[in-house]
Design a protein around this motif. Structure first.
Motif, mmCIF file in Angstrom:
data_model
loop_
_atom_site.group_PDB
_atom_site.id
_atom_site.type_symbol
_atom_site.label_atom_id
_atom_site.label_comp_id
_atom_site.label_asym_id
_atom_site.label_seq_id
_atom_site.Cartn_x
_atom_site.Cartn_y
_atom_site.Cartn_z
ATOM 1 N N THR A 105 1.047 -1.135 0.147
ATOM 2 C CA THR A 105 0.131 -0.043 0.095
ATOM 3 C C THR A 105 1.215 0.776 -0.132
ATOM 4 O OG1 THR A 105 -0.730 0.337 2.332
ATOM 5 C CG2 THR A 105 -1.992 -0.983 1.087
ATOM 6 N N ALA A 106 0.536 2.398 -0.419
ATOM 7 C CA ALA A 106 0.653 3.422 -0.482
ATOM 8 C C ALA A 106 0.213 4.425 0.520
ATOM 9 C CB ALA A 106 1.379 4.275 -2.147
ATOM 10 N N GLY B 75 9.184 1.318 2.242
ATOM 11 C CA GLY B 75 10.078 2.326 1.854
ATOM 12 C C GLY B 75 9.944 3.106 1.670
ATOM 13 N N GLY B 76 10.061 4.114 0.990
ATOM 14 C CA GLY B 76 9.727 5.809 1.064
ATOM 15 C C GLY B 76 10.242 6.427 -0.007
ATOM 16 N N TRP C 35 4.749 4.385 -7.656
ATOM 17 C CA TRP C 35 3.809 4.928 -7.298
ATOM 18 C C TRP C 35 3.899 6.245 -7.791
ATOM 19 C CZ3 TRP C 35 2.301 0.068 -3.818
ATOM 20 C CH2 TRP C 35 1.187 -0.254 -3.808
ATOM 21 N N MET C 36 5.078 6.966 -7.096
ATOM 22 C CA MET C 36 5.411 7.925 -7.540
ATOM 23 C C MET C 36 5.307 8.610 -8.941
ATOM 24 S SD MET C 36 6.138 11.222 -6.359
ATOM 25 C CE MET C 36 6.182 10.959 -3.858
ATOM 26 N N SER C 37 5.952 7.921 -9.912
ATOM 27 C CA SER C 37 5.700 8.089 -10.940
ATOM 28 C C SER C 37 4.479 7.702 -11.509
ATOM 29 C CB SER C 37 6.685 7.341 -11.725
ATOM 30 O OG SER C 37 6.108 6.940 -13.011
ATOM 31 N N SER C 38 3.345 7.010 -11.074
ATOM 32 C CA SER C 38 2.416 7.018 -11.461
ATOM 33 C C SER C 38 1.375 7.973 -10.476
ATOM 34 C CB SER C 38 1.376 5.939 -11.134
ATOM 35 O OG SER C 38 -0.321 5.765 -10.800
ATOM 36 N N GLN C 39 1.535 8.358 -9.518
ATOM 37 C CA GLN C 39 0.615 10.064 -9.051
ATOM 38 C C GLN C 39 1.124 11.332 -9.859
ATOM 39 O OE1 GLN C 39 -1.566 9.304 -7.099
ATOM 40 N NE2 GLN C 39 -1.847 11.759 -6.481
ATOM 41 N N ALA D 25 5.742 13.602 1.542
ATOM 42 C CA ALA D 25 6.532 12.652 1.161
ATOM 43 C C ALA D 25 5.504 11.275 1.033
ATOM 44 C CB ALA D 25 6.974 12.177 2.715
ATOM 45 N N LEU D 26 6.207 9.708 -0.113
ATOM 46 C CA LEU D 26 5.396 8.991 -0.679
ATOM 47 C C LEU D 26 5.833 7.836 0.354
ATOM 48 C CD1 LEU D 26 3.945 8.018 -3.382
ATOM 49 C CD2 LEU D 26 4.846 5.944 -2.365
ATOM 50 N N GLU D 27 5.149 6.700 1.522
ATOM 51 C CA GLU D 27 5.326 5.900 2.163
ATOM 52 C C GLU D 27 4.608 4.419 1.910
ATOM 53 O OE1 GLU D 27 4.764 4.816 7.125
ATOM 54 O OE2 GLU D 27 3.994 6.293 5.927
#
Length: 210
Positions: free
Chosen positions: A60-61, A112-113, A142-146, A101-103
């Motif tokens: 999960t993110a 990770g994050g 997840w960050m690239s997608s967001q 920050a993305l956790e």
């Protein structure tokens, strides 16, 4: 060199970024490398093994759940350029809505994050952390997608590492980077403007576009 949040943002907007020699050195130095590392927005490469791990579930993110904890995890290594003055600056920018920050969690535990600073449609990735296998890789996915969901056009990684290169990162000349930066700065983008995808949704998104 004592920096304010406004000076830090001004530096990023001009294409430079600060780093410390170590966590114990209170001085900060500006860097302007001739080659700049970037990652694709919405197109980070995922290996077959990484996709299998994502498909198995449990990942999960979460955005901005505990910004300081992610920064501390990124700095918790033998050699780091994140000193106390920089950590304070990032916290100030976070409170101003300019750092996020993305956790990543696996089965509810920190895995990770990644954290970074935003200006316009540019995301300046500062550092990543990994507490279990694939933790930082999931953070990049997840960050690239967001970033793509929220209208960003530039995913800056400062330097290119072998880890980032395997995920689709590349180096570009300083002039090309600054052209991309100039295009991104006046655009409107907000990392919180769209909900994060779930693991199954992210897996489908990646496999359908790869």
């Amino acid at each position: 060199m004592v920096l304010t949040p406004a000076q830090l943002l001004k530096g990023y907007a001009q294409g430079v970024f600060p780093m410390a020699e170590s966590a114990y050195d209170t001085r900060l130095h500006w860097f302007d490398p001739p080659l700049r590392g970037i990652l694709p927005v919405g197109g980070v490469h995922a290996s077959r093994s990484l996709l299998r791990d994502l498909r198995r579930g449990g990942w999960t993110a979460h955005l901005d759940g505990d910004f300081e904890a992610v920064v501390a995890a990124c700095a918790d290594r033998d050699t780091t350029w994140i000193n106390e003055p920089l950590a304070r600056l990032y916290s100030q920018l976070h409170r101003a809505g300019r750092a996020h920050a993305l956790e990543i969690r696996h089965d509810g535990r920190f895995a990770g994050g990644i954290f970074g600073v935003t200006i316009g449609a540019a995301f300046f990735g500062e550092s990543m952390a990994s507490a279990r296998t694939n933790g930082s890789k999931m953070a990049l996915l997840w960050m690239s997608s967001q970033l793509a969901r929220c209208g960003f056009t530039l995913f800056d990684t400062q330097f290119l590492t072998p880890h980032l290169e395997r995920m689709g990162g590349r180096e570009i000349p300083r002039a090309q980077y600054r052209a991309l930066l100039a295009d991104a700065l006046p655009r409107q983008a907000d990392l919180l403007s769209a909900p994060l995808p779930g693991g199954d949704q992210l897996w489908q998104e990646i496999t359908q576009t790869s």
